[in-house]
Structure formats: structure tokens, C-alpha cells
Design a protein around this motif. Structure first.
Motif, PDB file in Angstrom:
ATOM      1  N   THR A  49      43.193  34.099  50.548  1.00 41.96           N
ATOM      2  CA  THR A  49      42.796  32.894  51.268  1.00 41.96           C
ATOM      3  C   THR A  49      43.370  31.649  50.597  1.00 41.96           C
ATOM      4  O   THR A  49      43.211  30.552  51.096  1.00 41.96           O
ATOM      5  CB  THR A  49      41.257  32.772  51.328  1.00 41.96           C
ATOM      6  N   GLY A  50      44.014  31.822  49.456  1.00 44.34           N
ATOM      7  CA  GLY A  50      44.609  30.709  48.728  1.00 44.34           C
ATOM      8  C   GLY A  50      45.897  31.144  48.057  1.00 44.34           C
ATOM      9  O   GLY A  50      46.424  32.222  48.326  1.00 44.34           O
ATOM     10  N   ASN A  51      46.387  30.308  47.142  1.00 43.58           N
ATOM     11  CA  ASN A  51      47.662  30.575  46.481  1.00 43.58           C
ATOM     12  C   ASN A  51      47.520  31.051  45.040  1.00 43.58           C
ATOM     13  O   ASN A  51      48.526  31.298  44.390  1.00 43.58           O
ATOM     14  CB  ASN A  51      48.536  29.313  46.504  1.00 43.58           C
ATOM     15  N   ASP A  52      46.280  31.118  44.525  1.00 40.94           N
ATOM     16  CA  ASP A  52      46.105  31.451  43.115  1.00 40.94           C
ATOM     17  C   ASP A  52      46.157  32.952  42.834  1.00 40.94           C
ATOM     18  O   ASP A  52      46.940  33.406  42.021  1.00 40.94           O
ATOM     19  CB  ASP A  52      44.782  30.896  42.598  1.00 40.94           C
ATOM     20  N   ALA A  53      45.295  33.705  43.491  1.00 43.10           N
ATOM     21  CA  ALA A  53      45.202  35.145  43.219  1.00 43.10           C
ATOM     22  C   ALA A  53      44.381  35.805  44.306  1.00 43.10           C
ATOM     23  O   ALA A  53      43.739  35.146  45.114  1.00 43.10           O
ATOM     24  CB  ALA A  53      44.546  35.379  41.855  1.00 43.10           C
ATOM     25  N   THR A  54      44.427  37.120  44.301  1.00 40.99           N
ATOM     26  CA  THR A  54      43.550  37.918  45.145  1.00 40.99           C
ATOM     27  C   THR A  54      43.041  39.067  44.296  1.00 40.99           C
ATOM     28  O   THR A  54      43.363  39.159  43.100  1.00 40.99           O
ATOM     29  CB  THR A  54      44.249  38.402  46.430  1.00 40.99           C
ATOM     30  N   SER A  84      39.812  42.281  35.667  1.00 43.83           N
ATOM     31  CA  SER A  84      38.991  41.084  35.466  1.00 43.83           C
ATOM     32  C   SER A  84      37.560  41.367  35.882  1.00 43.83           C
ATOM     33  O   SER A  84      37.280  42.320  36.606  1.00 43.83           O
ATOM     34  CB  SER A  84      39.559  39.889  36.238  1.00 43.83           C
ATOM     35  N   ARG A  85      36.672  40.529  35.410  1.00 47.19           N
ATOM     36  CA  ARG A  85      35.252  40.679  35.684  1.00 47.19           C
ATOM     37  C   ARG A  85      34.693  39.311  36.029  1.00 47.19           C
ATOM     38  O   ARG A  85      35.070  38.311  35.446  1.00 47.19           O
ATOM     39  CB  ARG A  85      34.557  41.237  34.447  1.00 47.19           C
ATOM     40  N   THR A 115      31.845  41.536  42.864  1.00 46.83           N
ATOM     41  CA  THR A 115      30.923  40.902  41.921  1.00 46.83           C
ATOM     42  C   THR A 115      30.885  41.591  40.560  1.00 46.83           C
ATOM     43  O   THR A 115      30.086  41.205  39.704  1.00 46.83           O
ATOM     44  CB  THR A 115      29.498  40.867  42.505  1.00 46.83           C
ATOM     45  N   THR A 116      31.716  42.625  40.368  1.00 46.90           N
ATOM     46  CA  THR A 116      31.755  43.296  39.067  1.00 46.90           C
ATOM     47  C   THR A 116      33.194  43.303  38.566  1.00 46.90           C
ATOM     48  O   THR A 116      33.797  42.260  38.429  1.00 46.90           O
ATOM     49  CB  THR A 116      31.187  44.725  39.156  1.00 46.90           C
ATOM     50  N   LEU A 117      33.732  44.472  38.341  1.00 47.88           N
ATOM     51  CA  LEU A 117      35.102  44.631  37.866  1.00 47.88           C
ATOM     52  C   LEU A 117      36.052  44.684  39.050  1.00 47.88           C
ATOM     53  O   LEU A 117      35.721  45.246  40.088  1.00 47.88           O
ATOM     54  CB  LEU A 117      35.195  45.937  37.059  1.00 47.88           C
ATOM     55  N   ASP A 118      37.248  44.099  38.891  1.00 48.84           N
ATOM     56  CA  ASP A 118      38.274  44.192  39.936  1.00 48.84           C
ATOM     57  C   ASP A 118      39.647  44.113  39.295  1.00 48.84           C
ATOM     58  O   ASP A 118      39.771  43.981  38.077  1.00 48.84           O
ATOM     59  CB  ASP A 118      38.099  43.098  41.000  1.00 48.84           C
TER      60      ASP A 118
END
Length: 156
Positions: A49-54, A84-85, A115-118
Motif C-alpha cells: 500500500t506504500g513504497n517502504d516495504a511489505t 521482523s517482529r 501481528t507477530t513474526l513476518d
């Protein structure tokens, strides 16, 4: 000459025999030395939805007898993929924190969620619903697993 009494010898001997019997039963049941046995289901990657990250999410199941550790992720060419968390920073605010590794317990699963690890993917690739990206998950003791993630809208 001072000889040990029968009860003072019997307790350590009985303890050793019980321990040996328990270890023998554990080994005979196939639990001794059973390594981790991992499988990874197809994942989801959020349409940016943006340019930073998914973010991408996977479930890693471990049907083996030993824990293993997810140590990293390789993403699509031209995009960084990092574990990341989400962490609470107070006042109903959250932030992302990079994670070096995550344990997949024996006989259990590691389920990634928003909402946890991704897996944070930066810069975010252009994706439409149903597109697939390929990721390779790297583990401490098991061989890498390459798996696809299907693009979905956030909340989908």
C-alpha cells in the motif's frame, strides 16, 4: 571395616536402573536422535500500500523430534527479505524490529502473522491479487526450503 548398608546402596542402584529403563523405552519408541522434519506451506505476501516495504507470512511445521531454527530468508531478486517482529512501543503504537532467528519447536509449528513474526520485503514489488513470489527459508539444521507466497490484499 565399615560396610555400606543395603538401603544406602539400593537407592542409587534403583535410581540408575529406572533411568536406564526410561532411556531404553524412549530410544525404542523412536524418539532418540530424531531430527527436525520441516515443511513449509504456501505463504501470503501483502499487496503493498506504500513504497517502504511489505510483508510475507508462512507456516513452518516441524513433525520431527528436535527443534530447529529459522535463521533467514532470501527473497525475490532486487528485494531484501528480513525476519521482523511487531513490537509494542507504548501509547497504542507499534514498531518493527529485525529478528535474527526464530525457533520451530519439535512437534509444533511457527505461524507468521501480521501481528507477530513476518518476512519484511523491501522495496515492495509490484503485485496484483494472485501473483506469486518465491522465497527461500534458511534453517540452522535443515536444508533450505523454497516456497511461493501468493499476493493478497491487506486483511485478505
Amino acid at each position: 571395616m565399615n560396610r555400606p548398608s543395603v538401603p544406602s546402596v539400593a537407592v542409587p542402584l534403583l535410581t540408575c536402573l529406572v533411568t536406564l529403563g526410561t532411556l531404553t523405552a524412549w530410544t525404542a519408541s523412536g524418539n532418540a536422535g530424531r531430527p527436525a522434519k520441516l515443511s513449509v506451506s504456501e505463504g501470503r505476501v501483502l499487496i503493498p500500500t506504500g513504497n517502504d516495504a511489505t510483508a510475507a507470512f508462512f507456516t513452518v511445521r516441524n513433525t520431527g523430534g528436535a527443534d530447529d531454527v529459522l535463521t533467514g530468508v532470501t527473497g525475490p531478486t532486487g528485494h531484501r527479505a528480513m525476519l521482523s517482529r511487531t513490537v509494542d512501543i507504548g501509547h497504542n503504537a507499534r514498531s518493527m524490529a529485525m529478528v535474527r532467528a526464530a525457533t520451530i519447536p519439535a512437534g509444533d509449528a511457527l505461524t507468521m502473522t501480521p501481528t507477530t513474526l513476518d518476512v519484511m520485503v523491501s522495496p515492495p514489488p509490484r503485485l496484483g491479487p494472485g501473483d506469486r513470489l518465491t522465497f527461500t527459508l534458511h534453517f540452522r539444521d535443515s536444508p533450505p526450503r523454497t516456497v511461493a507466497a501468493r499476493a493478497v490484499r491487506p486483511g485478505g
